[in-house]
Design a protein around this motif. Sequence first.
Motif, PDB file in Angstrom:
ATOM      1  N   LYS A  33       0.843  -1.196   0.000  1.00  0.00           N
ATOM      2  CA  LYS A  33       0.000   0.000   0.000  1.00  0.00           C
ATOM      3  C   LYS A  33       0.876   1.243   0.000  1.00  0.00           C
ATOM      4  O   LYS A  33       2.083   1.187   0.239  1.00  0.00           O
ATOM      5  CB  LYS A  33      -0.916   0.030   1.229  1.00  0.00           C
ATOM      6  N   THR A  34       0.227   2.384  -0.274  1.00  0.00           N
ATOM      7  CA  THR A  34       0.864   3.692  -0.167  1.00  0.00           C
ATOM      8  C   THR A  34       0.020   4.564   0.745  1.00  0.00           C
ATOM      9  O   THR A  34      -1.157   4.275   0.995  1.00  0.00           O
ATOM     10  CB  THR A  34       0.993   4.358  -1.543  1.00  0.00           C
ATOM     11  N   GLY A  35       0.619   5.641   1.253  1.00  0.00           N
ATOM     12  CA  GLY A  35      -0.135   6.516   2.135  1.00  0.00           C
ATOM     13  C   GLY A  35       0.641   7.761   2.489  1.00  0.00           C
ATOM     14  O   GLY A  35       1.765   7.979   2.021  1.00  0.00           O
ATOM     15  N   VAL A  36       0.019   8.606   3.302  1.00  0.00           N
ATOM     16  CA  VAL A  36       0.667   9.800   3.848  1.00  0.00           C
ATOM     17  C   VAL A  36       0.443   9.804   5.353  1.00  0.00           C
ATOM     18  O   VAL A  36      -0.576   9.338   5.844  1.00  0.00           O
ATOM     19  CB  VAL A  36       0.114  11.096   3.216  1.00  0.00           C
ATOM     20  N   ASP A  37       1.438  10.327   6.082  1.00  0.00           N
ATOM     21  CA  ASP A  37       1.357  10.333   7.534  1.00  0.00           C
ATOM     22  C   ASP A  37       2.378  11.337   8.055  1.00  0.00           C
ATOM     23  O   ASP A  37       3.526  11.340   7.601  1.00  0.00           O
ATOM     24  CB  ASP A  37       1.674   8.934   8.085  1.00  0.00           C
TER      25      ASP A  37
ATOM     26  N   GLY B  57       0.623  22.210   6.926  1.00  0.00           N
ATOM     27  CA  GLY B  57       0.308  22.160   5.502  1.00  0.00           C
ATOM     28  C   GLY B  57       1.088  21.125   4.734  1.00  0.00           C
ATOM     29  O   GLY B  57       0.954  21.030   3.512  1.00  0.00           O
ATOM     30  N   SER B  58       1.911  20.340   5.433  1.00  0.00           N
ATOM     31  CA  SER B  58       2.700  19.301   4.769  1.00  0.00           C
ATOM     32  C   SER B  58       2.627  18.000   5.550  1.00  0.00           C
ATOM     33  O   SER B  58       2.142  17.951   6.685  1.00  0.00           O
ATOM     34  CB  SER B  58       4.158  19.747   4.609  1.00  0.00           C
ATOM     35  N   THR B  59       3.108  16.925   4.939  1.00  0.00           N
ATOM     36  CA  THR B  59       3.103  15.611   5.557  1.00  0.00           C
ATOM     37  C   THR B  59       4.245  14.804   4.951  1.00  0.00           C
ATOM     38  O   THR B  59       5.082  15.351   4.215  1.00  0.00           O
ATOM     39  CB  THR B  59       1.742  14.905   5.337  1.00  0.00           C
ATOM     40  N   TYR B  60       4.313  13.515   5.245  1.00  0.00           N
ATOM     41  CA  TYR B  60       5.312  12.639   4.637  1.00  0.00           C
ATOM     42  C   TYR B  60       4.602  11.548   3.846  1.00  0.00           C
ATOM     43  O   TYR B  60       3.538  11.067   4.242  1.00  0.00           O
ATOM     44  CB  TYR B  60       6.204  12.000   5.701  1.00  0.00           C
ATOM     45  N   ALA B  61       5.193  11.172   2.730  1.00  0.00           N
ATOM     46  CA  ALA B  61       4.663  10.083   1.911  1.00  0.00           C
ATOM     47  C   ALA B  61       5.355   8.781   2.289  1.00  0.00           C
ATOM     48  O   ALA B  61       6.521   8.777   2.691  1.00  0.00           O
ATOM     49  CB  ALA B  61       4.887  10.391   0.433  1.00  0.00           C
TER      50      ALA B  61
ATOM     51  N   MET C  96       6.662  10.100  -6.381  1.00  0.00           N
ATOM     52  CA  MET C  96       5.447  10.903  -6.231  1.00  0.00           C
ATOM     53  C   MET C  96       5.431  11.976  -7.305  1.00  0.00           C
ATOM     54  O   MET C  96       6.474  12.286  -7.901  1.00  0.00           O
ATOM     55  CB  MET C  96       5.409  11.555  -4.855  1.00  0.00           C
ATOM     56  N   PRO C  97       4.267  12.578  -7.600  1.00  0.00           N
ATOM     57  CA  PRO C  97       4.233  13.661  -8.590  1.00  0.00           C
ATOM     58  C   PRO C  97       5.085  14.852  -8.140  1.00  0.00           C
ATOM     59  O   PRO C  97       5.036  15.261  -6.986  1.00  0.00           O
ATOM     60  CB  PRO C  97       2.745  14.029  -8.646  1.00  0.00           C
ATOM     61  N   ARG C  98       5.843  15.411  -9.066  1.00  0.00           N
ATOM     62  CA  ARG C  98       6.650  16.597  -8.749  1.00  0.00           C
ATOM     63  C   ARG C  98       5.772  17.737  -8.242  1.00  0.00           C
ATOM     64  O   ARG C  98       6.207  18.537  -7.407  1.00  0.00           O
ATOM     65  CB  ARG C  98       7.414  17.067  -9.989  1.00  0.00           C
ATOM     66  N   SER C  99       4.540  17.795  -8.735  1.00  0.00           N
ATOM     67  CA  SER C  99       3.651  18.883  -8.351  1.00  0.00           C
ATOM     68  C   SER C  99       3.280  18.841  -6.872  1.00  0.00           C
ATOM     69  O   SER C  99       2.836  19.849  -6.323  1.00  0.00           O
ATOM     70  CB  SER C  99       2.382  18.843  -9.202  1.00  0.00           C
TER      71      SER C  99
ATOM     72  N   ASP D 274      -2.472  12.817  -2.982  1.00  0.00           N
ATOM     73  CA  ASP D 274      -3.353  11.652  -3.056  1.00  0.00           C
ATOM     74  C   ASP D 274      -2.496  10.390  -2.997  1.00  0.00           C
ATOM     75  O   ASP D 274      -1.634  10.187  -3.859  1.00  0.00           O
ATOM     76  CB  ASP D 274      -4.143  11.696  -4.361  1.00  0.00           C
ATOM     77  N   PRO D 275      -2.688   9.515  -1.989  1.00  0.00           N
ATOM     78  CA  PRO D 275      -1.872   8.298  -1.891  1.00  0.00           C
ATOM     79  C   PRO D 275      -1.896   7.445  -3.156  1.00  0.00           C
ATOM     80  O   PRO D 275      -0.926   6.734  -3.441  1.00  0.00           O
ATOM     81  CB  PRO D 275      -2.485   7.553  -0.709  1.00  0.00           C
ATOM     82  N   SER D 276      -2.982   7.539  -3.932  1.00  0.00           N
ATOM     83  CA  SER D 276      -3.057   6.741  -5.157  1.00  0.00           C
ATOM     84  C   SER D 276      -2.070   7.218  -6.217  1.00  0.00           C
ATOM     85  O   SER D 276      -1.814   6.509  -7.203  1.00  0.00           O
ATOM     86  CB  SER D 276      -4.480   6.764  -5.724  1.00  0.00           C
ATOM     87  N   ASP D 277      -1.491   8.421  -6.025  1.00  0.00           N
ATOM     88  CA  ASP D 277      -0.491   8.938  -6.962  1.00  0.00           C
ATOM     89  C   ASP D 277       0.918   8.460  -6.633  1.00  0.00           C
ATOM     90  O   ASP D 277       1.855   8.720  -7.404  1.00  0.00           O
ATOM     91  CB  ASP D 277      -0.513  10.466  -6.968  1.00  0.00           C
TER      92      ASP D 277
END
Length: 229
Positions: free
Chosen positions: A87-91, A104-108, A132-135, A204-207
């Motif tokens: 899986k992927t996610g952010v936390d 305003g930020s997190t870790y992937a 992850m996307p550069r954007s 978006d974790p799906s990215d």
Amino acid sequence: MANSYRPRSHRKKRSAGRVGLAGALTGAAGIAVVAAGIAVLQPDGDGDGSTSLAGEGGPASTPSPTTGRSLTFTTPEGYGYRLAAIKTGVDPLPFGDGRPPPSGSTYAYADYVITNTGRRPVLLDYPADLFMPRSDVPASARDRCMPQPGIPDSMCTLPNSSKVVARLEGSKPPVRDGADTLIPAGASYVVRVASDLPVEDDLDPSDLKLYVWNARYTSDRKGVELALP
């Protein structure tokens, strides 16, 4: 079991020639460093000078997770590694500790399974990198992005850290043999790889994607994606 990681063109030089991929997959894998804060060393009683990374601080055992299609890499020495994405996610605290990121930020992060498919211990390495996307990378960190052949230019891999966070049910703990950390024969571990630098909190974790791209693993120097379930 932490391994501070940055894209491999910036990594500290690792022992070469130890592990590579045969046939279409050739190269040499390095030696991972295991942090003492994760594992408590205990003699394994085999009398061969190795120690089991077990005890209260060792990685817990967990049932086998659902994964995407697995890929197997075989080295010239006959070592076999099987990798499969979970899986992927952010936390804000992907390893459960450390300093939270700025507002305003997190870790992937991404989780995957690594398995020693052989009949003897093999060196523990962390072949998969998180993209992850550069954007979704703050402008101040985009110069840390490293484009890689075979991976879309719109994707970015940042410095990251990898850690064994669990053993799959029935797997023996990692063992340390001198300066090396080894995966026992047949053992499977859950590895988490997380960005060291913050990303946008609306990512978006799906990215997020996992790729094996380093020339030690891919003879054509093109990234190979680990498919998610």
